[in-house]
Design an enzyme around this catalytic site. Structure first.
Site, PDB file in Angstrom:
ATOM      1  N   ASP A  33       0.851  -1.198   0.000  1.00  0.00           N
ATOM      2  CA  ASP A  33       0.000   0.000   0.000  1.00  0.00           C
ATOM      3  C   ASP A  33       0.884   1.244   0.000  1.00  0.00           C
ATOM      4  N   LEU A  35      -0.127   4.087   1.165  1.00  0.00           N
ATOM      5  CA  LEU A  35      -0.570   4.909   2.313  1.00  0.00           C
ATOM      6  C   LEU A  35      -0.889   6.329   1.870  1.00  0.00           C
ATOM      7  N   ILE A  60       1.795   1.006  -6.694  1.00  0.00           N
ATOM      8  CA  ILE A  60       1.569   0.015  -7.759  1.00  0.00           C
ATOM      9  C   ILE A  60       1.977   0.559  -9.126  1.00  0.00           C
ATOM     10  N   THR A 125     -15.769  -2.388 -10.091  1.00  0.00           N
ATOM     11  CA  THR A 125     -16.958  -1.777  -9.487  1.00  0.00           C
ATOM     12  C   THR A 125     -18.140  -1.828 -10.446  1.00  0.00           C
ATOM     13  N   ASP A 126     -19.342  -1.808  -9.885  1.00  0.00           N
ATOM     14  CA  ASP A 126     -20.545  -1.750 -10.730  1.00  0.00           C
ATOM     15  C   ASP A 126     -20.651  -0.415 -11.460  1.00  0.00           C
ATOM     16  N   GLU A 127     -19.859   0.586 -11.031  1.00  0.00           N
ATOM     17  CA  GLU A 127     -19.950   1.906 -11.673  1.00  0.00           C
ATOM     18  C   GLU A 127     -19.493   1.873 -13.128  1.00  0.00           C
ATOM     19  N   TYR A 153     -13.639   8.731 -12.181  1.00  0.00           N
ATOM     20  CA  TYR A 153     -13.363   7.513 -11.400  1.00  0.00           C
ATOM     21  C   TYR A 153     -13.828   6.272 -12.160  1.00  0.00           C
ATOM     22  N   SER A 154     -15.110   6.251 -12.564  1.00  0.00           N
ATOM     23  CA  SER A 154     -15.626   5.034 -13.204  1.00  0.00           C
ATOM     24  C   SER A 154     -14.952   4.798 -14.551  1.00  0.00           C
ATOM     25  N   SER A 156     -11.849   5.490 -15.213  1.00  0.00           N
ATOM     26  CA  SER A 156     -10.521   4.904 -14.945  1.00  0.00           C
ATOM     27  C   SER A 156     -10.655   3.428 -14.558  1.00  0.00           C
ATOM     28  N   LYS A 157     -11.696   3.080 -13.821  1.00  0.00           N
ATOM     29  CA  LYS A 157     -11.895   1.670 -13.439  1.00  0.00           C
ATOM     30  C   LYS A 157     -12.248   0.838 -14.686  1.00  0.00           C
ATOM     31  N   ASP A 275     -26.147  19.159  -6.196  1.00  0.00           N
ATOM     32  CA  ASP A 275     -25.916  17.773  -6.612  1.00  0.00           C
ATOM     33  C   ASP A 275     -24.475  17.561  -7.091  1.00  0.00           C
TER      34      ASP A 275
HETATM   35  P1  NAD Z   1     -10.022   3.025  -0.224  1.00  0.00           P
HETATM   36  O1  NAD Z   1      -9.902   4.363  -0.863  1.00  0.00           O
HETATM   37  O2  NAD Z   1     -10.573   2.904   1.144  1.00  0.00           O
HETATM   38  O3  NAD Z   1      -8.584   2.316  -0.216  1.00  0.00           O
HETATM   39  C1  NAD Z   1      -7.704   2.382  -1.293  1.00  0.00           C
HETATM   40  C2  NAD Z   1      -6.332   1.929  -0.794  1.00  0.00           C
HETATM   41  O4  NAD Z   1      -5.429   1.924  -1.918  1.00  0.00           O
HETATM   42  C3  NAD Z   1      -5.717   2.865   0.255  1.00  0.00           C
HETATM   43  O5  NAD Z   1      -5.169   2.116   1.311  1.00  0.00           O
HETATM   44  C4  NAD Z   1      -4.609   3.605  -0.514  1.00  0.00           C
HETATM   45  O6  NAD Z   1      -3.523   3.992   0.305  1.00  0.00           O
HETATM   46  C5  NAD Z   1      -4.210   2.553  -1.520  1.00  0.00           C
HETATM   47  N1  NAD Z   1      -3.579   3.132  -2.716  1.00  0.00           N
HETATM   48  C6  NAD Z   1      -4.022   4.201  -3.438  1.00  0.00           C
HETATM   49  N2  NAD Z   1      -3.166   4.444  -4.452  1.00  0.00           N
HETATM   50  C7  NAD Z   1      -2.194   3.490  -4.381  1.00  0.00           C
HETATM   51  C8  NAD Z   1      -1.045   3.203  -5.174  1.00  0.00           C
HETATM   52  N3  NAD Z   1      -0.722   3.956  -6.230  1.00  0.00           N
HETATM   53  N4  NAD Z   1      -0.265   2.152  -4.836  1.00  0.00           N
HETATM   54  C9  NAD Z   1      -0.578   1.389  -3.743  1.00  0.00           C
HETATM   55  N5  NAD Z   1      -1.652   1.623  -2.956  1.00  0.00           N
HETATM   56  C10 NAD Z   1      -2.446   2.664  -3.276  1.00  0.00           C
HETATM   57  O7  NAD Z   1     -10.861   2.162  -1.265  1.00  0.00           O
HETATM   58  P2  NAD Z   1     -11.935   1.000  -1.012  1.00  0.00           P
HETATM   59  O8  NAD Z   1     -13.253   1.607  -0.826  1.00  0.00           O
HETATM   60  O9  NAD Z   1     -11.384   0.050  -0.019  1.00  0.00           O
HETATM   61  O10 NAD Z   1     -11.925   0.320  -2.450  1.00  0.00           O
HETATM   62  C11 NAD Z   1     -11.002  -0.726  -2.765  1.00  0.00           C
HETATM   63  C12 NAD Z   1     -11.230  -1.180  -4.189  1.00  0.00           C
HETATM   64  O11 NAD Z   1     -12.576  -1.653  -4.326  1.00  0.00           O
HETATM   65  C13 NAD Z   1     -11.078  -0.073  -5.228  1.00  0.00           C
HETATM   66  O12 NAD Z   1     -10.433  -0.613  -6.347  1.00  0.00           O
HETATM   67  C14 NAD Z   1     -12.508   0.338  -5.568  1.00  0.00           C
HETATM   68  O13 NAD Z   1     -12.588   0.799  -6.899  1.00  0.00           O
HETATM   69  C15 NAD Z   1     -13.232  -0.990  -5.393  1.00  0.00           C
HETATM   70  N6  NAD Z   1     -14.655  -0.914  -5.000  1.00  0.00           N
HETATM   71  C16 NAD Z   1     -15.048  -0.160  -3.941  1.00  0.00           C
HETATM   72  C17 NAD Z   1     -16.386  -0.171  -3.523  1.00  0.00           C
HETATM   73  C18 NAD Z   1     -16.866   0.642  -2.340  1.00  0.00           C
HETATM   74  O14 NAD Z   1     -18.072   0.706  -2.099  1.00  0.00           O
HETATM   75  N7  NAD Z   1     -15.989   1.248  -1.556  1.00  0.00           N
HETATM   76  C19 NAD Z   1     -17.312  -0.956  -4.227  1.00  0.00           C
HETATM   77  C20 NAD Z   1     -16.873  -1.708  -5.328  1.00  0.00           C
HETATM   78  C21 NAD Z   1     -15.534  -1.687  -5.694  1.00  0.00           C
HETATM   79  O1  DAU Z   2     -20.909   1.284  -6.493  1.00  0.00           O
HETATM   80  C1  DAU Z   2     -19.599   1.079  -6.068  1.00  0.00           C
HETATM   81  C2  DAU Z   2     -18.943   2.397  -5.756  1.00  0.00           C
HETATM   82  O2  DAU Z   2     -19.536   2.889  -4.559  1.00  0.00           O
HETATM   83  C3  DAU Z   2     -17.431   2.274  -5.605  1.00  0.00           C
HETATM   84  O3  DAU Z   2     -16.874   1.909  -6.835  1.00  0.00           O
HETATM   85  C4  DAU Z   2     -16.811   3.586  -5.127  1.00  0.00           C
HETATM   86  O4  DAU Z   2     -15.430   3.396  -4.852  1.00  0.00           O
HETATM   87  C5  DAU Z   2     -17.517   4.013  -3.847  1.00  0.00           C
HETATM   88  O5  DAU Z   2     -17.013   5.257  -3.430  1.00  0.00           O
HETATM   89  C6  DAU Z   2     -19.019   4.098  -4.056  1.00  0.00           C
HETATM   90  O6  DAU Z   2     -19.369   5.202  -4.936  1.00  0.00           O
HETATM   91  P1  DAU Z   2     -20.612   6.179  -4.646  1.00  0.00           P
HETATM   92  O7  DAU Z   2     -20.370   7.450  -5.330  1.00  0.00           O
HETATM   93  O8  DAU Z   2     -21.900   5.484  -4.879  1.00  0.00           O
HETATM   94  O9  DAU Z   2     -20.434   6.316  -3.025  1.00  0.00           O
HETATM   95  P2  DAU Z   2     -20.531   7.580  -2.048  1.00  0.00           P
HETATM   96  O10 DAU Z   2     -20.498   7.031  -0.649  1.00  0.00           O
HETATM   97  O11 DAU Z   2     -19.586   8.648  -2.408  1.00  0.00           O
HETATM   98  O12 DAU Z   2     -22.011   8.108  -2.322  1.00  0.00           O
HETATM   99  C7  DAU Z   2     -23.145   7.283  -2.153  1.00  0.00           C
HETATM  100  C8  DAU Z   2     -24.372   8.089  -2.556  1.00  0.00           C
HETATM  101  O13 DAU Z   2     -24.589   9.127  -1.593  1.00  0.00           O
HETATM  102  C9  DAU Z   2     -24.237   8.791  -3.899  1.00  0.00           C
HETATM  103  O14 DAU Z   2     -25.501   8.793  -4.556  1.00  0.00           O
HETATM  104  C10 DAU Z   2     -23.845  10.216  -3.540  1.00  0.00           C
HETATM  105  C11 DAU Z   2     -24.534  10.425  -2.210  1.00  0.00           C
HETATM  106  N1  DAU Z   2     -23.838  11.328  -1.259  1.00  0.00           N
HETATM  107  C12 DAU Z   2     -22.546  11.098  -0.981  1.00  0.00           C
HETATM  108  C13 DAU Z   2     -21.857  11.893  -0.082  1.00  0.00           C
HETATM  109  C14 DAU Z   2     -20.398  11.654   0.219  1.00  0.00           C
HETATM  110  C15 DAU Z   2     -24.554  12.360  -0.646  1.00  0.00           C
HETATM  111  O15 DAU Z   2     -25.755  12.546  -0.883  1.00  0.00           O
HETATM  112  N2  DAU Z   2     -23.886  13.155   0.240  1.00  0.00           N
HETATM  113  C16 DAU Z   2     -22.558  12.986   0.527  1.00  0.00           C
HETATM  114  O16 DAU Z   2     -22.014  13.779   1.338  1.00  0.00           O
END
Ligand code: NAD
Ligand code: DAU
Length: 343
Positions: A33, A35, A60, A125-127, A153-154, A156-157, A275
Site C-alpha cells: 500500500d 498509504l 503500484i 466496481t458496478d460503476e 473515477y468510473s 478509470s476503473k 448535486d
Molecule cells: P479506499 O480508498 O478505502 O482504499 C484504497 C487503498 O489503496 C488505500 O489504502 C490507498 O492507500 C491505496 N492506494 C491508493 N493508491 C495506491 C497506489 N498507487 N499504490 C498502492 N496503494 C495505493 O478504497 P476502497 O473503498 O477500499 O476500495 C477498494 C477497491 O474496491 C477499489 O479498487 C474500488 O474501486 C473498489 N470498489 C469499492 C467499492 C466501495 O463501495 N468502496 C465498491 C466496489 C468496488
Molecule cells: O458502487 C460502487 C462504488 O460505490 C465504488 O466503486 C466507489 O469506490 C464508492 O465510493 C461508491 O461510490 P458512490 O459514489 O456510490 O459512493 P458515495 O459514498 O460517495 O455516495 C453514495 C451516494 O450518496 C451517492 O448517490 C452520492 C450520495 N452522497 C454522498 C456523499 C459523500 C450524498 O448525498 N452526500 C454525501 O455527502
C-alpha cells in the site's frame, strides 16, 4: 500460497486481509500500500504480529519497484484493491485516478505476466456499467451490460478492466474481475456516505444530501464482498467477470434516515445540497452468476450489517478521530462549505 493484496490499508482491502489472515493460516499475505490519505496502518494493526501477514510500502504504478518486488517474492496470486476510490475527488482531480487506477493496473499486469502469476484478480466496481433509470426497477446490471461510464473515477476503473481482459486474450494471463455494488462496514474512510453521516450525526453536524436524496445505491456489507472475492480467486473461471451484490437497493434519503433513527438523532440535521456533477441515478446488481456458479450468497441483511457498522464506529472513535486530520478537514471544507451555503 503467497498472495499479494494491494491497497490493503484501505477499507475493503483491510477487511479482506482480516478475513484471509484468519481463515488461511497456511497462506502468506503481503499487503502492498502507498498509504495515501485513504490508507491507514491502524486498520491492519492487529495483523502485524501474525506469522502469515507482512506490510510493504510502495506504489503500484512504480514499475521498477513492482518488478523487483515480484522477482523477489514470487507471488502465486495478486488481488488488486489499490485505487483512488472516491467519485467526488475524481471530479476535482481526475489525473491521479488515471495514474493509479489505469497505469498502476497495467504495471501489475506486466509484472504478473513476467513472473508467471497463477491468478490476477482485479477488484472493479458496478460503476463501470453507468447507471439505471430510477423508474425502471425491473432493470439490473448483468455481466453483459455494456460499459458506459459517468465519472473520471468510473472511466478509470473501466479502462483498467479493459486492460485486464486484453491481457487475458492477448497474453493468456489468468485473470478474473469482480464488479461489486456499494460497500459499507468497519474502517471505511469518512468521505463516503455512510461513515460520513454516522460521524457527522454523532457530532450533531449538518448532513449533506446531494440533490433530492432520491439516487439509489445497492448496499453490501463488506465481509460479504470479501467472501465473494475469496471464492472467485479459488474457484472462479479464468477470463470471467463476476457481479457481486445482495439486492439491497435504498435511496440515499432512506439510508440517512435509518442512521439517524439508530443513533436517535433528529432528521432536522439533514441539508439538501447542490448535486454531484454527473451523479449516477441508480445502481442495482444482478448477482445470479455468483450464486449459480460459485454458490455465493450474502450473509448480512442491511439491518444486521448496519447494526454491526454503527456499533463499530461507536466503539472505535480513536480510529476515525485520527483520520480526521488537516487533510480531511480541508477536504470537507472545500467539498461542502459552498454547497451547504448555496441551498
Ligand atoms: P479506499 O480508498 O478505502 O482504499 C484504497 C487503498 O489503496 C488505500 O489504502 C490507498 O492507500 C491505496 N492506494 C491508493 N493508491 C495506491 C497506489 N498507487 N499504490 C498502492 N496503494 C495505493 O478504497 P476502497 O473503498 O477500499 O476500495 C477498494 C477497491 O474496491 C477499489 O479498487 C474500488 O474501486 C473498489 N470498489 C469499492 C467499492 C466501495 O463501495 N468502496 C465498491 C466496489 C468496488
Ligand atoms: O458502487 C460502487 C462504488 O460505490 C465504488 O466503486 C466507489 O469506490 C464508492 O465510493 C461508491 O461510490 P458512490 O459514489 O456510490 O459512493 P458515495 O459514498 O460517495 O455516495 C453514495 C451516494 O450518496 C451517492 O448517490 C452520492 C450520495 N452522497 C454522498 C456523499 C459523500 C450524498 O448525498 N452526500 C454525501 O455527502
Amino acid at each position: 500460497m503467497k498472495i499479494l493484496v494491494t491497497g490493503g490499508a484501505g477499507f475493503i482491502g483491510g477487511n479482506f486481509l482480516h478475513y484471509m489472515v484468519q481463515n488461511y493460516p497456511q497462506d502468506q499475505m503481503v499487503n502492498l500500500d502507498l498509504l495515501t490519505y485513504a490508507g491507514n496502518l491502524e486498520t491492519v494493526k492487529s495483523l502485524e504480529d501474525k506469522p502469515n501477514y507482512r506490510f510493504v510500502h510502495g506504489d503500484i504504478a512504480d514499475r521498477d519497484f513492482i518488478m523487483k518486488l515480484f522477482e523477489k517474492e514470487k507471488f502465486d496470486i495478486v488481488v488488486n484493491f489499490a485505487a483512488e476510490s472516491h467519485v467526488d475527488r475524481s471530479v476535482i482531480n481526475p489525473e491521479i485516478f488515471i495514474q493509479t487506477n489505469v497505469l498502476g493496473t497495467q504495471v501489475l499486469l506486466d509484472a504478473s505476466k513476467t513472473y508467471g502469476i497463477k491468478r490476477y484478480h482485479q477488484v472493479s466496481t458496478d460503476e463501470v456499467y453507468g447507471d439505471l433509470p430510477l423508474n425502471r426497477t425491473d432493470l439490473f446490471f448483468t455481466e453483459e451490460t455494456p460499459i458506459h461510464t459517468s465519472s473520471p473515477y468510473s472511466a478509470s476503473k473501466a479502462g483498467a478492466d479493459l486492460l485486464v481482459l486484453a491481457y487475458y486474450r492477448t497474453f493468456k494471463l489468468p485473470v478474473t474481475i469482480s464488479r461489486c455494488s456499494n460497500n459499507y462496514g468497519p474502517y471505511q474512510f469518512p468521505e463516503k456516505l455512510i461513515p460520513l453521516i454516522i460521524i457527522r450525526a454523532l457530532e450533531n453536524q449538518r448532513l449533506p444530501i446531494y440533490g433530492k436524496g432520491e439516487n439509489v445505491r445497492d448496499w453490501l456489507y463488506v465481509t460479504d464482498h470479501c467472501r465473494a472475492i475469496d471464492l472467485i480467486i479459488r474457484k472462479g473461471k479464468e477470463g470471467e467477470v463476476y457481479n457481486i451484490g445482495g439486492h439491497n437497493e435504498k435511496t440515499n434519503l432512506e439510508v440517512v434516515k435509518m442512521v439517524l433513527k439508530i443513533l436517535e438523532k433528529p432528521e432536522s440535521l439533514i441539508r439538501y445540497v447542490t448535486d454531484r456533477p454527473g451523479h449516477d441515478l441508480r445502481y442495482a446488481i444482478d448477482p445470479t452468476k455468483m450464486e449459480r456458479e460459485l454458490g455465493w450468497k450474502p450473509e448480512y441483511t442491511f439491518d444486521t450489517g448496519m447494526d454491526k457498522t454503527i456499533k463499530w464506529y461507536l466503539s472505535n472513535k480513536e480510529w476515525w478521530q485520527r483520520v480526521m486530520n488537516g487533510e480531511y478537514r480541508n477536504y470537507i471544507k472545500n467539498m461542502y462549505d459552498k454547497r451547504l451555503i448555496e441551498r
